[in-house]
Design a protein around this motif. Structure first.
Motif, mmCIF file in Angstrom:
data_model
loop_
_atom_site.group_PDB
_atom_site.id
_atom_site.type_symbol
_atom_site.label_atom_id
_atom_site.label_comp_id
_atom_site.label_asym_id
_atom_site.label_seq_id
_atom_site.Cartn_x
_atom_site.Cartn_y
_atom_site.Cartn_z
ATOM 1 N N TYR A 247 25.959 73.231 40.193
ATOM 2 C CA TYR A 247 26.670 73.703 41.388
ATOM 3 C C TYR A 247 27.862 72.794 41.676
ATOM 4 N N GLN A 248 27.621 71.478 41.557
ATOM 5 C CA GLN A 248 28.691 70.534 41.865
ATOM 6 C C GLN A 248 29.837 70.636 40.857
ATOM 7 N N SER A 249 29.500 70.877 39.598
ATOM 8 C CA SER A 249 30.562 70.992 38.587
ATOM 9 C C SER A 249 31.409 72.233 38.806
ATOM 10 N N ILE A 250 30.784 73.294 39.344
ATOM 11 C CA ILE A 250 31.519 74.544 39.592
ATOM 12 C C ILE A 250 32.371 74.438 40.857
ATOM 13 N N SER A 251 31.668 74.003 41.945
ATOM 14 C CA SER A 251 32.355 74.025 43.244
ATOM 15 C C SER A 251 33.189 72.774 43.484
ATOM 16 N N GLY A 252 32.843 71.704 42.803
ATOM 17 C CA GLY A 252 33.557 70.451 43.043
ATOM 18 C C GLY A 252 33.037 69.707 44.246
ATOM 19 N N VAL A 253 32.037 70.243 44.931
ATOM 20 C CA VAL A 253 31.445 69.571 46.096
ATOM 21 C C VAL A 253 29.926 69.462 45.884
ATOM 22 N N THR A 270 14.155 72.273 52.619
ATOM 23 C CA THR A 270 15.422 72.325 51.861
ATOM 24 C C THR A 270 15.952 73.751 51.794
ATOM 25 N N LEU A 271 15.022 74.682 51.559
ATOM 26 C CA LEU A 271 15.447 76.092 51.468
ATOM 27 C C LEU A 271 16.045 76.561 52.795
ATOM 28 N N ASP A 272 15.378 76.200 53.884
ATOM 29 C CA ASP A 272 15.902 76.583 55.200
ATOM 30 C C ASP A 272 17.279 75.973 55.452
ATOM 31 N N PHE A 273 17.469 74.746 54.942
ATOM 32 C CA PHE A 273 18.730 74.041 55.184
ATOM 33 C C PHE A 273 19.891 74.657 54.395
ATOM 34 N N ILE A 274 19.678 74.864 53.081
ATOM 35 C CA ILE A 274 20.801 75.347 52.256
ATOM 36 C C ILE A 274 21.114 76.819 52.512
ATOM 37 N N ALA A 275 20.163 77.532 53.163
ATOM 38 C CA ALA A 275 20.438 78.945 53.469
ATOM 39 C C ALA A 275 21.613 79.077 54.427
ATOM 40 N N ASN A 276 21.826 78.044 55.226
ATOM 41 C CA ASN A 276 22.902 78.086 56.223
ATOM 42 C C ASN A 276 24.173 77.371 55.758
ATOM 43 N N ILE A 277 24.170 76.899 54.507
ATOM 44 C CA ILE A 277 25.358 76.200 53.995
ATOM 45 C C ILE A 277 26.289 77.226 53.343
ATOM 46 N N PRO A 278 27.532 77.344 53.825
ATOM 47 C CA PRO A 278 28.466 78.288 53.199
ATOM 48 C C PRO A 278 28.960 77.759 51.853
ATOM 49 N N ILE A 279 29.386 78.657 50.997
ATOM 50 C CA ILE A 279 29.915 78.265 49.693
ATOM 51 C C ILE A 279 31.304 77.650 49.884
ATOM 52 N N GLN A 280 31.429 76.422 49.413
ATOM 53 C CA GLN A 280 32.722 75.745 49.493
ATOM 54 C C GLN A 280 33.154 75.370 48.080
ATOM 55 N N VAL A 281 34.450 75.556 47.806
ATOM 56 C CA VAL A 281 34.962 75.246 46.466
ATOM 57 C C VAL A 281 36.161 74.324 46.580
ATOM 58 N N ASP A 282 36.136 73.239 45.816
ATOM 59 C CA ASP A 282 37.271 72.332 45.731
ATOM 60 C C ASP A 282 37.850 72.473 44.337
ATOM 61 N N ALA A 283 38.900 73.308 44.237
ATOM 62 C CA ALA A 283 39.446 73.622 42.918
ATOM 63 C C ALA A 283 40.079 72.422 42.256
ATOM 64 N N LEU A 284 40.442 71.397 43.061
ATOM 65 C CA LEU A 284 41.118 70.227 42.501
ATOM 66 C C LEU A 284 40.122 69.137 42.095
ATOM 67 N N SER A 285 38.902 69.403 42.298
ATOM 68 C CA SER A 285 37.900 68.395 41.984
ATOM 69 C C SER A 285 37.849 68.123 40.476
ATOM 70 N N THR A 286 37.569 66.859 40.137
ATOM 71 C CA THR A 286 37.455 66.477 38.718
ATOM 72 C C THR A 286 35.964 66.326 38.289
ATOM 73 N N THR A 287 35.109 66.857 39.091
ATOM 74 C CA THR A 287 33.669 66.705 38.800
ATOM 75 C C THR A 287 33.322 67.286 37.444
ATOM 76 N N PHE A 288 33.913 68.474 37.147
ATOM 77 C CA PHE A 288 33.625 69.139 35.880
ATOM 78 C C PHE A 288 33.931 68.218 34.692
ATOM 79 N N GLU A 289 35.154 67.654 34.734
ATOM 80 C CA GLU A 289 35.560 66.816 33.620
ATOM 81 C C GLU A 289 34.692 65.556 33.533
#
Length: 661
Positions: A247-253, A270-289
Motif C-alpha cells: 500500500y505504501q509503495s503505491i500510495s506513497g503514504v 484495526t479494521l474499525d480504524f482503517i475503515a474510516n481512513i480515506p485513500i491518499q496518494v502522494d505521487a511524488l513519493s520515492t517509497t516505490f524506488e
C-alpha cells in the motif's frame, strides 16, 4: 445392607413345603452324606439370580421340587425370591405382613402368583433396587465408549455372591478364594465394583469422573491446536506486513503507524480504524524506488549466500563420493593372510641379507595404516552426510526467502504495469487497502481467542469438578479399608493354628490377592502354602475380616453380612463321603485315613468357637450381627466356653434329608 437369610425352602410336586429357618449369627445344618446339605447353598444361589441351575441334578431334591425359594429378612419387610428348575423366569415379592412372613414355612404353590414372575435380567435389576444398586453408568473414562461404543457393565447383586458363598470345593481351595472368579470378566467386575458395594463411589462420582475425562481430552485437543494457530498467526503477520508495504509503495503514504504484530493482536480495532481512513496518494513519493532498491539489495545478498552454501554442498558431495570410492578401493586390495620370512644368503660369500625382513616390516606398517583407515571411513562418510543434510536445509530456507523477495519485486513491477495500462494510483491503493481489510476480517473469523477462552473456561470447570471429586476420596478410602481388612485379619488370624507363625496375612483391594508376609518381607501366596488347614484358615480369616468391614460400614455398604460355608471341616475329615451313620463319629472317620480323631476334632471345635466369637464381637463392635450358615457333617460337638452346639443347629439330617424319602 443389614439383612439376613430367613428361609430356604422348596415346594415339592405334591405341594408340600420343605423349609429351613435361619437367624442372625451362627446357623448349623448338620447331617450325613447325600442328605441335601450342599443343595442349600445352590438353592440360595439359584434363587439369587444365578445364570446356572446348579442344584445337584438327578437327586431327590431336583426330582421332587416344583419351585425353590428363599426369603431375605430386611429391617421392616421380607423379600421372597423363587424359581422353578431350569427357568429364566424369577419370582420376587416383598412382604410386610407379619402373619404371612410367619407362615412362609408352610406356603403352598399358590403363593407364587405368576404376576410376581419376571425375566431373569429384569429380576436382577429389581433385586438390585432393594440393595440400592441402581447405577446406570460406572465408566470413569469416556474412552471405552469412544473406541468400543460400549458402557462398562453396571454393578449387579450377583457380584455379592463372591463375598457371601464359599462352596465345598472352594472353602479350602489353595488356587482360588472367591466364588465366580474363575471367569475373568466376573472377577474384574467384582473388583471394579467393590468401591460401589462399599458405598464410597456413587453415581455422582462416575458422572463427575466422566466429565473430568471429557475436559482433559478437550484440553489436550486445544493444546495441540494452539501451536498450529501460532504458526498461522506468524504467517498472517508476514502477509499483513507485505500488504502494508505494498500500500505504501503505491500510495506513497503509510496506512498505519502500527506494525503487523500489533495489528494481528487486535484485528477488530484495526479494521474499525482503517475503515474510516480515506485513500491518499502522494505521487511524488520515492517509497516505490526505495522499496525496490532495498529488495534488490536483499536479493543480491541472499543470492550470494545461496551460492556459497551450494558450493559447500557440492564440496561435501564430492567428499562423500571420494570416501565411497576410497572404501571400495581399499576393500578391493587383497591382503595376505600370512607371509613367510626367509633370510637371503649370498651364494658367493655366504653373507645374509636382511632386505626382505625390512620390506616385511614396511608391509606390516602399511597393513596397520590400512586397518586404521578402514575403521575411520564409515565415520567420515556419516559425518559428511550429516553436514550435507544441514547445508541442504539452509539452502531450502534461503530459496524460500529468495522466492519471497522475487515475488515482492514482481509485485512492485506489477504496479508499474498497471499504471502503464492507465489504472490510477488511487485505484491501486484502494485495491491494496481492500486486501488488508479482507485479511483482517479473515483473521477475526479465525481468532485464537475462542480457543484461549474455551481453555480458560475448561480449566475453571476442571477445578470445580476436581473439588467435587475430592470429597469422595475414593482411592484414599479404599486404602483405609484395605488397612482395616489387614488389621482385622491380624486379629482374627491369630486365633487359628496356622503353620506360619506369627501369621501376617495381607490382602490387596487392587488384585484381591491374599498372601502371608514373613519377617523378611517375602510374600507367600496362598497357592504356595502347604496343608489344607492353612488354606481353610486363610479363607476363613479373609472372609470373616471382609464381613467385619461390611458390618463396620453397614450404613453405606451394599453387601449383606451373610457368609455361607459349605462343609468347611472337610479338610479334617476327607472321608465324609463314607459318613452314612445316624450319629457323627469323628474318631471313626479319622481312623479311616489313619489319623487320631481327637486332634482333628479339637481343630473343628476351635473353628466353631471362633465363628461364634466373631459374630458376637462384631455385633458388640458394630451393632450388626453377621449371619454365618455352615452346612457340615460335624455334630454334637462339646464346644465349651459356654457355647452350646445344639443352640446353633437349625436342622439335623441323620435319619432323613432335606426331603424325606
Amino acid at each position: 445392607m443389614n439383612c439376613f437369610i430367613k428361609f430356604i425352602g422348596i415346594v415339592d410336586k405334591e405341594n408340600q413345603t420343605h423349609c429351613i429357618e435361619f437367624f442372625k449369627g451362627l446357623n448349623i445344618i448338620t447331617g450325613k452324606s447325600t442328605t441335601g446339605k450342599s443343595a442349600l447353598i445352590e438353592i440360595f444361589d439359584y434363587c439369587f439370580g444365578s445364570e446356572d441351575y446348579t442344584v445337584p441334578k438327578g437327586g431327590l431334591i431336583t426330582r421332587r421340587t416344583e419351585i425353590y425359594f428363599t426369603a431375605l429378612q430386611f429391617s421392616n419387610f421380607t423379600l421372597v425370591l423363587a424359581r422353578r428348575g431350569e427357568s429364566q423366569s424369577c419370582f420376587i415379592k416383598e412382604i410386610s405382613d407379619t402373619d404371612t412372613i410367619k407362615n412362609l414355612p408352610s406356603v403352598d404353590i399358590d403363593f407364587f402368583d405368576k404376576k410376581y414372575f419376571m425375566p431373569l435380567k429384569d429380576f436382577k435389576k429389581e433385586l438390585g433396587r432393594y440393595f440400592e444398586i441402581t447405577l446406570t453408568s460406572v465408566d470413569e473414562s469416556i474412552e471405552r465408549r469412544l473406541y468400543n461404543d460400549k458402557r462398562s457393565p453396571t454393578p449387579s447383586v450377583r457380584s455379592f455372591t463372591s463375598f457371601m458363598l464359599q462352596h465345598q470345593n472352594l472353602v479350602a481351595n489353595k488356587h482360588a478364594i472367591f466364588y465366580r472368579f474363575d471367569e475373568k470378566q466376573k472377577k474384574d467386575q467384582a473388583i471394579e465394583h467393590f468401591k460401589i458395594f462399599l458405598g464410597i463411589a456413587e453415581q455422582e462420582y462416575f458422572v463427575l469422573s466422566q466429565r473430568l475425562d471429557e475436559i482433559n481430552q478437550r484440553l489436550k485437543q486445544i493444546e495441540i491446536a494452539l501451536p498450529k494457530r501460532a504458526d498461522e498467526k506468524e504467517r498472517t503477520e508476514r502477509h499483513i506486513s507485505k500488504l502494508l508495504k505494498e500500500y505504501q509503495s503505491i500510495s506513497g503514504v503509510q496506512l498505519l503507524d502500527s506494525d503487523a504484530v500489533s495489528i494481528v493482536r487486535n484485528p477488530q480495532r484495526t479494521l474499525d480504524f482503517i475503515a474510516n481512513i480515506p485513500i491518499q496518494v502522494d505521487a511524488l513519493s520515492t517509497t516505490f524506488e526505495k522499496q525496490r532498491f532495498l529488495l534488490q539489495q536483499e536479493q543480491s545478498s541472499t543470492l550470494a549466500n545461496l551460492r556459497e552454501l551450494q558450493q559447500k554442498s557440492n564440496a561435501l558431495l564430492a567428499s562423500i563420493n571420494y570416501a565411497d570410492k576410497f572404501k571400495l578401493s581399499i576393500e578391493s586390495i587383497e591382503i595376505p593372510s600370512s607371509i613367510d620370512i626367509s633370510v637371503a644368503t649370498c651364494p658367493f660369500c655366504s653373507s645374509k641379507s636382511h632386505t626382505v625382513e625390512h620390506e616385511v616390516n614396511q608391509l606390516e606398517n602399511a597393513i596397520h595404516w590400512l586397518n586404521q583407515e578402514l575403521r575411520l571411513t564409515p565415520y567420515m562418510r556419516e559425518s559428511f552426510h550429516e553436514d550435507k543434510k544441514n547445508i541442504d536445509n539452509q539452502i531450502n530456507t534461503i530459496k524460500l526467502k529468495l522466492s519471497s523477495i522475487n515475488n515482492a519485486i514482481k509485485a512492485l513491477d506489477q504496479q508499474t504495469i498497471h499504471l502503464e495500462k492507465k489504472r490510477s494510483l488511487p485505484e491501486l491503493a484502494t485495491k491494496a487497502k481492500l486486501h488488508i481489510e479482507i485479511m483482517l476480517e479473515d483473521l477475526i473469523s479465525r481468532s485464537t481467542s475462542d480457543l484461549d477462552m474455551e481453555k480458560d473456561n475448561l480449566n475453571r470447570e476442571k477445578n470445580i469438578v476436581l473439588t467435587k471429586l475430592k470429597k469422595f476420596n475414593v482411592q484414599e478410602k479404599l486404602e483405609v479399608i484395605q488397612d482395616q481388612i489387614v488389621e482385622s485379619m491380624r486379629e482374627i488370624g491369630k486365633n487359628f493354628d496356622f503353620e506360619y507363625k506369627p501369621i501376617n496375612l495381607k490382602f490387596s483391594l487392587e488384585t484381591f490377592d491374599l498372601w502371608h508376609e514373613d519377617i523378611d518381607g517375602n510374600r507367600i501366596l496362598l497357592r504356595a502354602m502347604g496343608s489344607g488347614a492353612n488354606w481353610l484358615y486363610c479363607h476363613l480369616t479373609l472372609f470373616l475380616a471382609l464381613h467385619r468391614i461390611f458390618a463396620i460400614h453397614n450404613r453405606i455398604c451394599k453387601i449383606p453380612p451373610i457368609l455361607f460355608l459349605d462343609q468347611p471341616t472337610q479338610v479334617y475329615f476327607p472321608t465324609f463321603l463314607n459318613d452314612h451313620e445316624e450319629e457323627f463319629d469323628s474318631k471313626k472317620l479319622s481312623e479311616l485315613i489313619g489319623r487320631q480323631g481327637d486332634e482333628d476334632l479339637n481343630a473343628v471345635v476351635k473353628m466353631y468357637n471362633e465363628l461364634i466369637r466373631f459374630c458376637k464381637e462384631t455385633e458388640e463392635l458394630t451393632n450388626v450381627e453377621p449371619q454365618i450358615i455352615v452346612t457340615d457333617h460335624a455334630d454334637r460337638l462339646d464346644l465349651g466356653n459356654g457355647n452350646v452346639f445344639e443352640s446353633y443347629v437349625r436342622a439335623r439330617w441323620r435319619t432323613r434329608g432335606f426331603i424325606a424319602e
